[in-house]
Design an enzyme around this catalytic site. Structure first.
Site, mmCIF file in Angstrom:
data_model
loop_
_atom_site.group_PDB
_atom_site.id
_atom_site.type_symbol
_atom_site.label_atom_id
_atom_site.label_comp_id
_atom_site.label_asym_id
_atom_site.label_seq_id
_atom_site.Cartn_x
_atom_site.Cartn_y
_atom_site.Cartn_z
ATOM 1 C CB SER A 98 -1.200 0.008 1.114
ATOM 2 O OG SER A 98 -1.745 1.115 1.084
ATOM 3 C CG ASP A 244 -4.071 3.516 -0.851
ATOM 4 O OD1 ASP A 244 -4.712 3.162 -1.934
ATOM 5 O OD2 ASP A 244 -4.358 3.105 0.362
ATOM 6 C CG ASP A 246 -3.558 -1.322 -1.641
ATOM 7 O OD1 ASP A 246 -3.505 -0.197 -1.335
ATOM 8 O OD2 ASP A 246 -4.019 -2.333 -0.713
ATOM 9 C CG ASP A 248 -6.953 -0.368 0.211
ATOM 10 O OD1 ASP A 248 -6.382 0.597 0.083
ATOM 11 O OD2 ASP A 248 -6.591 -1.228 1.157
#
Length: 455
Positions: A98, A244, A246, A248
């Protein structure tokens, strides 16, 4: 093997080489497959240089445990969530660090139905098995198959909005931070075009780049916001969106390039969902609450408080059959997304709201910020956090009209409230303060509490 320090309360995270390498990744895959007795598992990885190598090692571990592996290639965490519930397979593993530094990586694990695997739902059992390497030999090795679900994923994401509500063209600045969001966004853009929704995307740092030439994508850090904010102003966009690594989590900027705290987005999304399903339940965390509760009540919904953290929010949402859950940290969870968090659904819903109301984003949030000004999360590194928190609590408790211990301690007064809690992942004490329409009071009590907290 010595204890694996990369296992945390909610996921796996560690420094490359010493804490996470190919051997450890193999052990994690093998332990996961054996512990869950899985038949088929999906794997994906973010844009980091180490992710494809670690993903392959995880896949090899899974296959040696007799598990068939479906490899999504480069994918965000929510694409693994989607694939897991969409295909009805036994679980999913996303290789990602992340927003952690470039020399880190990690994993997020889910089981059937994209239910999270955390410390109290099997993660530490997987850790013990990975450490002991007490393997059961499989009769045959699992198969590895590469699949692409980006089109199916994009169709699902766009289904959260009503095409008829997009009554005017929109211009959006989108900053993928050279992470995994870019390719997913391109498919969402194609789906919007197919449905006749006019969106002009101004793409910043769009191409995935494992060297992260513009810095690790973490829009929570004020230093990382300038590129998005400046592009919004330059191109006179309706909104800015940054993710960010990834993706999510998504972070929103209004049409003036001003960053909007995640707390106020929770209220906006609650309103968006309650307009679609009257009387629905909305989950929120205890750090900042008044604005969310006010909006949910105004719109005929029911607000339910949950402990902070994705595992707790998802569990509470399932229990309450809540349509939406939101955290001020920019994690947003959706019932129809298997109660998982998505960084793509929020900006689509806010775009729809801008069109429906005919108001710019600033008008949708400025009134709420004025009604419930907040400090934002203030972190303090303290040697004895429990002692420091008790000191603050003892000072204020006698004057409080309500004390809540859902997560840390929340003290409520007539015109203001605060929440103080230890971080689940770092040696920090986190403070959040809000008031009822009194910015000066909020600022003063914030200063007072910090002084008392830090001794």
């Amino acid at each position: 093997m010595q204890g694996l320090s990369c296992f945390k309360a909610y996921d796996i995270r560690g420094q490359l080489g010493s804490e996470l390498n190919e051997d450890i990744a193999y052990r994690i895959g093998r332990a996961y497959g054996q512990y869950l007795r899985a038949n088929t598992v999906v794997v994906g990885g973010d844009a980091r240089e180490s992710s494809p190598v670690l993903k392959l090692a995880v896949a090899n571990g899974l296959r040696d445990a007799g598990v068939n592996v479906l490899d999504l290639g480069m994918a965000g965490t929510e694409e693994v969530y989607f694939a897991t519930f969409h295909l009805g397979v036994d679980g999913g593993i996303e290789v990602t660090a992340s927003h952690n530094p470039i020399d880190y990586n990690g994993m997020k694990l889910v089981t059937h139905g994209s239910r999270p695997i955390s410390g109290d739902t099997g993660l530490f059992d997987i850790q013990r098995l990975a450490e002991s390497a007490d393997w059961i030999e499989s009769k045959e090795q699992g198969r590895l198959q590469k699949i692409n679900l980006k089109k199916d994923y994009a169709e699902h994401i766009v289904s959260y909005v009503n095409v008829k509500n997009f009554t005017r063209p929109l211009r959006l600045v989108v900053n993928s931070g050279n992470g995994a969001a870019g390719p997913a966004l391109d498919h969402i853009e194609s789906q919007l075009k197919l449905l006749g929704i006019e969106v002009d995307f101004i793409k910043v740092h769009h191409q995935p780049d494992s060297t992260f030439p513009n810095g690790i994508p973490n829009p929570l850090l004020p230093d990382n916001r300038a590129d998005t904010a400046e592009a919004v102003i330059k191109y006179q966009a309706d909104m800015g969106i940054a993710w960010d690594g990834d993706f999510d989590r998504c972070f929103l900027f209004d049409e003036n390039g001003l960053f909007i705290e995640g707390y106020y987005i929770v209220g906006l999304l609650a309103e968006a969902f309650l307009s679609k399903e009257s009387g629905a339940k909305i989950i929120h965390d205890p750090r900042l609450t008044w604005n969310t509760i006010d909006i949910v009540t105004e719109n005929g919904g029911t607000s339910v408080q949950s402990k902070t953290g994705h595992a707790f929010i998802k569990e509470q949402m399932r229990k309450e059959d809540a349509i939406y859950g939101g955290e001020m940290s920019a994690h947003h969870y959706f019932r129809d997304f298997a109660y998982c968090d998505s960084g793509m659904i929020p900006w689509l819903l806010v775009s729809e709201l801008i069109c429906k109301t005919g108001k710019p984003l600033s008008a949708l949030v400025d009134e709420r910020i004025a009604a419930y000004p907040s400090s934002g999360e203030i972190n303090s590194k303290i040697d004895n956090p429990e002692v420091a928190i008790k000191r603050v609590r003892d000072f204020y408790q006698s004057k409080a009209i309500n004390v809540d211990e859902t997560d840390g301690v929340s003290l409520e007064f007539d015109k203001w409230r605060f929440n103080l809690r230890c971080s689940n992942t770092e040696p920090l004490v986190r403070l959040n303060v809000e008031s009822k329409g009194d910015d000066e009071l909020m600022s003063k009590v914030t200063r007072d509490i910090i002084e008392l907290l830090r001794g």
